[in-house]
Design an enzyme around this catalytic site. Structure first.
Site, PDB file in Angstrom:
ATOM      1  NE  ARG A 111      -4.098   8.880  -7.305  1.00  0.00           N
ATOM      2  CZ  ARG A 111      -3.208   9.166  -6.345  1.00  0.00           C
ATOM      3  NH1 ARG A 111      -3.064   8.373  -5.315  1.00  0.00           N
ATOM      4  NH2 ARG A 111      -2.472  10.259  -6.421  1.00  0.00           N
ATOM      5  CG  HIS A 138       1.286  11.923  -9.660  1.00  0.00           C
ATOM      6  ND1 HIS A 138       0.022  12.500  -9.717  1.00  0.00           N
ATOM      7  CD2 HIS A 138       1.529  11.706  -8.336  1.00  0.00           C
ATOM      8  CE1 HIS A 138      -0.462  12.606  -8.488  1.00  0.00           C
ATOM      9  NE2 HIS A 138       0.421  12.143  -7.638  1.00  0.00           N
ATOM     10  CG  ASP A 234       7.314   8.300  -5.575  1.00  0.00           C
ATOM     11  OD1 ASP A 234       6.656   8.156  -4.515  1.00  0.00           O
ATOM     12  OD2 ASP A 234       6.851   8.023  -6.692  1.00  0.00           O
ATOM     13  CB  CYS A 277       5.020  12.834  -4.484  1.00  0.00           C
ATOM     14  SG  CYS A 277       5.474  11.090  -4.478  1.00  0.00           S
ATOM     15  NE  ARG A 316      -0.745  16.888  -5.868  1.00  0.00           N
ATOM     16  CZ  ARG A 316      -1.279  15.647  -5.905  1.00  0.00           C
ATOM     17  NH1 ARG A 316      -0.899  14.748  -5.035  1.00  0.00           N
ATOM     18  NH2 ARG A 316      -2.149  15.291  -6.836  1.00  0.00           N
TER      19      ARG A 316
HETATM   20  N1  NVA Z   1       4.893   6.482  -7.479  1.00  0.00           N
HETATM   21  C1  NVA Z   1       3.897   6.468  -6.434  1.00  0.00           C
HETATM   22  C2  NVA Z   1       3.303   7.813  -6.268  1.00  0.00           C
HETATM   23  C3  NVA Z   1       2.303   7.947  -5.162  1.00  0.00           C
HETATM   24  C4  NVA Z   1       1.750   9.326  -5.039  1.00  0.00           C
HETATM   25  C5  NVA Z   1       2.828   5.454  -6.774  1.00  0.00           C
HETATM   26  O1  NVA Z   1       2.416   5.391  -7.939  1.00  0.00           O
HETATM   27  O2  NVA Z   1       2.408   4.708  -5.887  1.00  0.00           O
HETATM   28  N1   CP Z   2       1.197  12.481  -3.691  1.00  0.00           N
HETATM   29  C1   CP Z   2       0.008  11.892  -3.863  1.00  0.00           C
HETATM   30  O1   CP Z   2      -0.491  11.775  -4.976  1.00  0.00           O
HETATM   31  O2   CP Z   2      -0.577  11.450  -2.719  1.00  0.00           O
HETATM   32  P1   CP Z   2      -1.887  10.554  -2.613  1.00  0.00           P
HETATM   33  O3   CP Z   2      -1.525   9.203  -3.171  1.00  0.00           O
HETATM   34  O4   CP Z   2      -2.202  10.533  -1.167  1.00  0.00           O
HETATM   35  O5   CP Z   2      -2.973  11.197  -3.439  1.00  0.00           O
END
Ligand code: NVA
Ligand code: CP
Length: 334
Positions: A111, A138, A234, A277, A316
């Protein structure tokens, strides 16, 4: 008996386009089987002695914990590594880190910021690498979303997903491709400034066309959501974009999902659900919203009977487990 496609063995996931449509849907089915297995109380050994490195440059609740428990449930292990913990990108290049960790671990979940970093880890580690969110995509999130839609509506056929908010972020990009691959109609409601990137849109449109569905982009959310069965949003400011917070809140206020927008689907008494999400700014209970209140979704919608966000969140874990098992498990017919 659990089954999955042989072609998934040893596979990395950079973005949903890494898989054929059939492979992606097969992973969703495997996740449903693994979910039933866990509900039946089985903690097996499909990942016996398999070790997974979790390299995280950004925060996470769901992806981190889902990965750790997915591995542990099936007899494997996962090690959480953040930038301050390892030399990654500071004293040691991504390429060297990949070659070191690839000799120790059976797989890597990443990540972080750059999609290129994820691709470099996959290129040089020699083990499967899974994208747990980058600035651009994602994909593991969308596997869970598809599973949630399938569980709630019975299947993915004849379904329209309307995503409302920042139309070119990582979740929107992957959701658009996931819907196209699953044969689900996709509507994106977003201001002109945040329309999906042309190349990302064109790639998804080609897949959608092949599967007999279309993708439509609107800047008017009320017109856009008409006929939708899933309203999805989101956060308005993704991780790494914090400097844009004030500008985004101003720009995206008209795109908040509230009961009026739910009603604008025309499906309020029929086939309709709300997905996010997460994390979500739906109340006053976070540092960000303690004065502003709800942003992308109202508390009323978030807490309503239409909301499936905690099923989605639980999924998830099952979908990440499906990725690990299909790529790493040496046995079949278990
Ligand atoms: N678009 C958001 C998704 C978090 C799961 C981000 O990148 O922060
Ligand atoms: N939806 C999601 O990816 O959540 P986190 O950022 O908590 O992993």
């Amino acid at each position: 008996m659990l089954t999955w496609m042989d072609s998934l063995k040893g596979r990395s996931l950079m973005r949903l386009a890494s898989f054929t449509d059939e492979e992606m849907l097969n992973l969703v089915d495997l996740a449903a089987q693994l979910k039933a297995r866990r509900r039946a109380g089985v903690r097996g050994d499909l990942l016996h002695r398999k070790n997974i490195a979790l390299i995280f440059e950004k925060s996470s609740t769901r992806t981190r914990n889902s990965s750790i428990i997915a591995a542990r449930d099936e007899g494997g292990g996962a090690e959480y590594l953040t930038r301050p913990d390892i030399h990654f990108g500071k004293k040691e290049s991504v390429k060297d880190t990949a070659r070191v960790l690839g000799r120790i671990y059976d797989g890597i979940l990443f990540r972080g910021f750059l999609q290129k970093t994820c691709e470099e880890l996959a290129e040089f580690s020699g083990v499967p690498v899974w994208n747990g969110l980058t600035d651009d995509y994602h994909p593991t999130q969308i596997l869970a979303d598809l599973l949630t839609i399938k569980e709630t509506f019975g299947d993915l056929k004849d379904c329209t997903v309307a995503y409302v908010g920042d139309g070119r972020n990582n979740v929107a990009n992957s959701l658009m491709m996931g819907c196209a691959k699953a044969g689900v109609r996709y509507i994106c409601c977003t201001p002109k400034e945040l329309w999906p990137d042309e190349a990302v849109l064109a790639e998804a449109e080609e897949v959608a066309k092949r599967n007999g569905v279309d993708i439509r982009v609107f800047d008017d959310p009320v017109k856009g959501v008409k006929g939708a069965n899933v309203l999805y949003t989101d956060v308005w400011v993704s991780m790494g974009e914090e400097a844009k917070t004030a500008e985004r809140i101003k720009m995206l206020r008209p795109y908040q999902i509230n009961m009026d927008l739910m009603r604008a689907t025309g499906n309020i008494d029929g086939k309709l659900m709300f997905l996010h999400c997460l994390p979500a700014f739906h109340d006053f209970n976070t540092e960000v919203t303690k004065t502003s209140g709800a942003l992308e979704v109202t508390d009323e919608v978030f807490e309503s009977k239409y909301s499936r966000v905690f099923d989605e969140s639980e999924n998830r874990m099952h979908t990440i487990k499906a990725l690990f098992v299909s790529a790493l498990c040496d046995r079949k017919g278990v």
